[in-house]
Structures are given as structure tokens and as C-alpha cells.
Design a protein around this motif. Structure first.
Motif: not given
Length: 322
Positions: A50-58, A237-242, A246-249
Motif C-alpha cells: 500500500k505504502g509503495t503504491q503497489g511497486r513492491y509486493k510479497c 531483509i536482505s541488504p541486496n533489497v534494502w 529510496s529513503a522514502a521507500d
């Protein structure tokens, strides 16, 4: 022809945006999707999407589908898995400082444990994890651990003597349990149900939410509310993803993790409040009033070793949190 280029370019841009919207992160945990781990992970995933407007999902992988907790932590560290919601039991194999929270009878109750994990001590452990390539978004929760077995009721420490009990791959746990006369048998969680069913081990120890969701009542007759160890959990979470966020994400992920942790802890509370009656209904014989002092006295000699390993001051600092 030129008129065609604009719609085509627009379609390409939209396709690119659509592709970006489908960054799917793999999250794994040991128990079922209906369990406390499933509840916490689902809230985290929903809030993050929700917070990323669907740019990320699980994409969720419950029931150890991606391996045991130790394997999943390693996969996150290596970057082959994105996120794991895991107990701290195997985490000490990667970040030795975390093992301090596994000391038996260190925490008085849930309020004490949560204050420690959410306060400066928990934050310091998160920094130690980060240094080892594991980004802890939030301390979630597994709960206070209780003993089950197929042989006899455990009312006091001596009743546990001689029982072959599955433990986590965790030396701090095993050193403590040996003082109760238990024969600790480390074993990955995915193998546990079958080992109990076949009598390879007499018993195991886990929080009520795990005993419930894993249906251990089918293979264990006795449950004793020993509450001998508080078992925190971590959403890692993996550093690869983190490092790509962006700072906002990052702020969105952190806030989603906080909400996921709150939901997971609430589920632990609910299972503690309602689950014991459910397990009794399923046929388990429950000892609700265990002689806790007998266990505390038995484990006292192990504290000398813990003080040597972690520092008496660090143990005292945890005990002093009010």
C-alpha cells in the motif's frame, strides 16, 4: 508514421512502469500462514504494498517452504531470499551477540521482554546484525517457550530429567536445558513433527502459537507451561533489497514492519489467552502451575557460563529494564 510513435512510446513507458510495479519480494517463515508469523508477515506485506503504491509486493512462503530458519537467514544474508520472519534461535549462529536474549529465565514477562527488544538494547543488537549483512526491520515475536512431551507431566525441573527433547540449534538453550536433566537434541524445525510422531525424540519446547499451528497435540500428550525462555523474532531483509530502496521507500518498509510486529505480538497474546483451552480440547494434559523456582535454581549454575560469554553487566542491564 510520426503519429504512431507517440502512442507506441507511451505504451513502452506504461509497460516499463508496469514492470516496475511488479517487484515481487520472497518472504519465508517456519509456520503456517494462519500462525503468528503468517499474521505479522501478511500485515507487513499489505502495508508495504500500500505504502509503495503497489511497486513492491510479497510472495509468501509459509511452512518452511524455503528451508529451515537457519537456511533462510543464510539465504537472506547471501541475497538469494529477500525477507525472512524468523525466531532468534538460529540467529546467534550468524550474530553471536544476539544469543544473550536466549538465556533461560532472563525475561520476567511479555511487557519486560518487549521493552528490552524495542529499547536501546534491542537497537544495539540490530546494529550488530546490520554489520553481519542482516537488516532487521523490526523485532517481531515468537513467544515464551513451554515444554511438551509424550512421556509424563512436568511439574518441576526433576520431572524433565532424562527426556530426549528437540531443541533449536542453539548452544545457549542447550546449556540451560542440560541443567534440567534434559537430553537436548538439536534438529531443524521442518523435521520435528515426524520425529515426535516416530518417537525419535520424547518432546520439544516452543511457544503456544507454534504448538497450536503445528498441531503438536496430535503427537504430544503433555504440555507444561514452563515459560523457560522468551523467544523474540526478527523481520530481516536482505541488504541486496534494502540498499536499492529510496529513503522514502525505506521509511515505508520500516513503518510496515512496525505494524507487522504489532499484529504478530497481538496474535501471540491471543494464542496465549485462547490456545491452551484449545489444546486441552484436542486432548493435551496441561500443567498450568509449574514450580518455576525449581527450574530457576536448576539453571543457576549455567548463569556463570553466560556471564563469562556475554558479560554479567549486559545480563544485569536486561534484568534491570522496568
Amino acid at each position: 508514421m510520426k503519429a504512431l510513435i507517440k502512442p507506441l512510446a507511451l505504451a513502452a513507458l506504461l509497460a516499463a512502469a508496469g514492470a516496475q510495479a511488479q517487484t515481487v519480494l520472497k518472504i519465508g517463515y517456519a509456520t503456517s500462514q494462519a500462525s503468528h508469523y503468517g499474521v505479522g508477515s501478511t500485515v507487513f506485506c499489505e502495508e508495504m504494498e500500500k505504502g509503495t503504491q503497489g511497486r513492491y509486493k510479497c510472495q509468501q512462503f509459509p511452512n518452511s517452504a524455503l528451508g529451515g530458519e537457519r537456511e533462510q537467514i543464510e539465504a537472506v544474508q547471501l541475497g538469494t531470499q529477500d525477507i525472512v520472519n524468523t525466531s532468534t534461535g538460529p540467529l546467534g549462529n550468524f550474530v553471536p551477540e544476539v544469543k544473550i536474549v536466549d538465556i533461560p529465565f532472563l525475561f520476567r514477562d511479555y511487557d519486560h521482554a518487549r521493552k528490552v527488544m524495542d529499547g536501546p538494547i534491542g537497537q544495539d543488537l540490530q546494529k550488530k546484525m546490520e554489520a553481519k549483512g542482516l537488516i532487521n526491520l523490526a523485532w517481531t515475536e515468537n513467544g515464551f517457550r513451554h515444554m511438551t512431551n509424550s512421556k509424563r507431566a512436568i511439574n518441576q525441573a526433576t520431572d524433565a530429567n532424562g527426556l530426549k527433547m528437540r531443541t533449536m540449534e542453539n548452544k545457549v538453550h542447550m546449556d540451560g536445558y542440560k541443567t534440567f536433566g534434559i537430553l537436548p537434541t538439536p534438529m531443524p524445525f521442518p523435521e520435528l513433527f515426524t520425529a515426535l510422531q516416530q518417537g525419535t525424540v520424547d518432546g520439544q519446547e516452543n511457544p503456544i502459537p507454534v504448538i497450536l499451528s503445528s498441531k503438536f497435540s496430535q503427537v504430544q500428550k503433555h504440555l507444561s507451561l514452563t515459560g523457560h525462555v522468551y523467544s523474540p523474532a526478527a523481520l530481516i531483509i536482505s541488504p541486496n533489497v534494502w540498499n536499492k530502496l529510496s529513503a522514502a521507500d525505506k521509511a515505508v518498509f520500516s513503518e510496515a514492519a512496525k505494524k507487522g510486529a504489532a499484529a504478530q505480538r497481538k496474535k501471540v497474546n491471543d494464542d496465549e489467552n485462547n490456545g491452551i483451552a484449545q489444546l486441552e480440547k484436542e486432548g493435551m494434559q496441561v500443567v498450568k502451575q509449574v514450580n518455576g523456582d525449581s527450574f530457576r535454581k536448576a539453571v543457576a549454575p549455567a548463569y556463570a557460563g553466560y556471564a563469562k560469554e556475554f558479560g554479567a553487566d549486559k545480563i544485569a542491564a536486561i534484568q534491570a529494564v522496568k
